[in-house]
Design a protein around this motif. Structure first.
Motif, mmCIF file in Angstrom:
data_model
loop_
_atom_site.group_PDB
_atom_site.id
_atom_site.type_symbol
_atom_site.label_atom_id
_atom_site.label_comp_id
_atom_site.label_asym_id
_atom_site.label_seq_id
_atom_site.Cartn_x
_atom_site.Cartn_y
_atom_site.Cartn_z
ATOM 1 N N ASP A 1 -63.821 -45.494 -18.429
ATOM 2 C CA ASP A 1 -64.085 -44.682 -19.747
ATOM 3 C C ASP A 1 -65.501 -43.899 -19.465
ATOM 4 O O ASP A 1 -65.703 -42.726 -19.759
ATOM 5 C CB ASP A 1 -64.301 -45.774 -20.938
ATOM 6 C CG ASP A 1 -62.850 -45.976 -21.561
ATOM 7 O OD1 ASP A 1 -62.018 -44.949 -21.419
ATOM 8 O OD2 ASP A 1 -62.880 -46.578 -22.478
ATOM 9 N N ASN B 1 -56.837 -50.697 -25.625
ATOM 10 C CA ASN B 1 -57.794 -51.731 -25.314
ATOM 11 C C ASN B 1 -57.503 -52.624 -23.834
ATOM 12 O O ASN B 1 -57.149 -53.559 -23.997
ATOM 13 C CB ASN B 1 -58.361 -52.682 -26.256
ATOM 14 C CG ASN B 1 -59.427 -53.421 -26.017
ATOM 15 O OD1 ASN B 1 -60.108 -53.081 -25.021
ATOM 16 N ND2 ASN B 1 -59.560 -54.564 -26.790
ATOM 17 N N ARG B 2 -57.425 -51.777 -22.745
ATOM 18 C CA ARG B 2 -57.009 -52.480 -21.491
ATOM 19 C C ARG B 2 -58.322 -52.513 -20.617
ATOM 20 O O ARG B 2 -59.249 -51.598 -20.410
ATOM 21 C CB ARG B 2 -55.963 -51.486 -20.907
ATOM 22 C CG ARG B 2 -54.696 -51.430 -21.462
ATOM 23 C CD ARG B 2 -53.489 -51.577 -20.989
ATOM 24 N NE ARG B 2 -52.261 -51.737 -21.605
ATOM 25 C CZ ARG B 2 -51.686 -51.245 -22.385
ATOM 26 N NH1 ARG B 2 -52.154 -49.911 -23.122
ATOM 27 N NH2 ARG B 2 -50.373 -51.431 -22.860
ATOM 28 N N PRO B 3 -58.497 -53.475 -19.709
ATOM 29 C CA PRO B 3 -59.593 -53.815 -18.928
ATOM 30 C C PRO B 3 -59.529 -52.636 -18.036
ATOM 31 O O PRO B 3 -60.760 -52.109 -17.685
ATOM 32 C CB PRO B 3 -59.124 -54.912 -18.387
ATOM 33 C CG PRO B 3 -58.242 -55.818 -19.026
ATOM 34 C CD PRO B 3 -57.522 -54.711 -19.708
ATOM 35 N N GLY B 4 -58.470 -52.107 -17.367
ATOM 36 C CA GLY B 4 -58.888 -51.124 -16.385
ATOM 37 C C GLY B 4 -59.352 -49.736 -16.996
ATOM 38 O O GLY B 4 -60.135 -48.952 -16.538
ATOM 39 N N ARG B 5 -58.983 -49.437 -18.269
ATOM 40 C CA ARG B 5 -59.442 -48.463 -19.089
ATOM 41 C C ARG B 5 -60.794 -48.232 -19.234
ATOM 42 O O ARG B 5 -61.607 -47.398 -19.092
ATOM 43 C CB ARG B 5 -58.534 -48.169 -20.344
ATOM 44 C CG ARG B 5 -59.164 -46.972 -21.184
ATOM 45 C CD ARG B 5 -58.818 -45.776 -20.523
ATOM 46 N NE ARG B 5 -59.339 -44.657 -21.338
ATOM 47 C CZ ARG B 5 -58.688 -43.889 -22.191
ATOM 48 N NH1 ARG B 5 -57.510 -44.309 -22.294
ATOM 49 N NH2 ARG B 5 -59.393 -42.792 -22.837
ATOM 50 N N ARG B 6 -61.287 -49.629 -19.559
ATOM 51 C CA ARG B 6 -62.771 -49.689 -19.810
ATOM 52 C C ARG B 6 -63.688 -49.502 -18.654
ATOM 53 O O ARG B 6 -64.692 -49.209 -18.518
ATOM 54 C CB ARG B 6 -63.063 -51.066 -20.343
ATOM 55 C CG ARG B 6 -62.516 -51.358 -21.715
ATOM 56 C CD ARG B 6 -63.138 -52.736 -22.576
ATOM 57 N NE ARG B 6 -62.713 -53.697 -21.971
ATOM 58 C CZ ARG B 6 -61.623 -54.582 -21.875
ATOM 59 N NH1 ARG B 6 -60.684 -54.204 -22.973
ATOM 60 N NH2 ARG B 6 -61.493 -55.508 -21.403
ATOM 61 N N GLN B 7 -62.973 -49.899 -17.386
ATOM 62 C CA GLN B 7 -63.742 -49.663 -16.190
ATOM 63 C C GLN B 7 -64.155 -48.168 -15.992
ATOM 64 O O GLN B 7 -65.016 -47.805 -15.447
ATOM 65 C CB GLN B 7 -63.032 -49.906 -14.835
ATOM 66 C CG GLN B 7 -63.061 -51.328 -14.734
ATOM 67 C CD GLN B 7 -62.033 -51.837 -13.443
ATOM 68 O OE1 GLN B 7 -61.792 -51.043 -12.951
ATOM 69 N NE2 GLN B 7 -61.610 -53.100 -13.399
ATOM 70 N N ILE C 1 -53.260 -49.529 -12.146
ATOM 71 C CA ILE C 1 -52.916 -49.622 -13.473
ATOM 72 C C ILE C 1 -51.189 -49.187 -13.539
ATOM 73 O O ILE C 1 -50.572 -49.722 -14.004
ATOM 74 C CB ILE C 1 -53.363 -48.837 -14.742
ATOM 75 C CG1 ILE C 1 -54.858 -49.431 -14.604
ATOM 76 C CG2 ILE C 1 -52.822 -48.825 -15.955
ATOM 77 C CD1 ILE C 1 -55.929 -48.697 -15.816
#
Length: 124
Positions: free
Chosen positions: A13, A5-11, A67
């Motif tokens: 997905d 659950n990383r902010p960059g990953r949510r961008q 990241i």
């Protein structure tokens, strides 16, 4: 998809389409807060992970580069380097995929012999 659950990953997905799991020729190490893969030529050195197709490669790689601490203009001083790497998919196919390799001294990093970071985390 992995439980990270990383902010960059949510961008990114929405731009990723899961293709499967596979392995690449590398050795994996535990740096404490994150893993480090380093290229390896040994047959028994394999790192296991997930493979995704990118709907917008430029945007996805830009976020992933940030990241991972990779700067294309200065790869020698980047924390990780990015390169196209052959990946053996679990379904028997092989594809080239972008992978990030650690680009700093490993120090006393603990090896992860099975090469699967998610399984390693479950056992810790």
């Amino acid at each position: 998809m992995t439980p990270f659950n990383r902010p960059g990953r949510r961008q990114i997905d929405p731009h990723l389409h899961f293709k499967g799991r596979g392995t690449m020729a590398a050795a994996l190490f535990d740096l404490g807060t994150y893993p480090a893969a380093v290229p390896a030529d040994r047959e028994d050195a394999r790192v296991r992970g997930e493979v995704y197709e990118m709907a917008n490669p430029a945007a996805v790689l830009d976020v992933l580069d940030q990241i991972e601490g990779y700067t294309a203009q200065e790869p020698g001083t980047s924390l990780y380097t990015r390169r196209l790497t052959p990946v053996a998919l679990d379904d028997g196919g092989t594809i080239d995929a972008w992978a990030y390799f650690y680009n700093a001294p490993l120090g006393h990093a603990e090896p992860i012999p099975a090469g699967d970071y998610l399984e390693y985390l479950k056992a810790r």
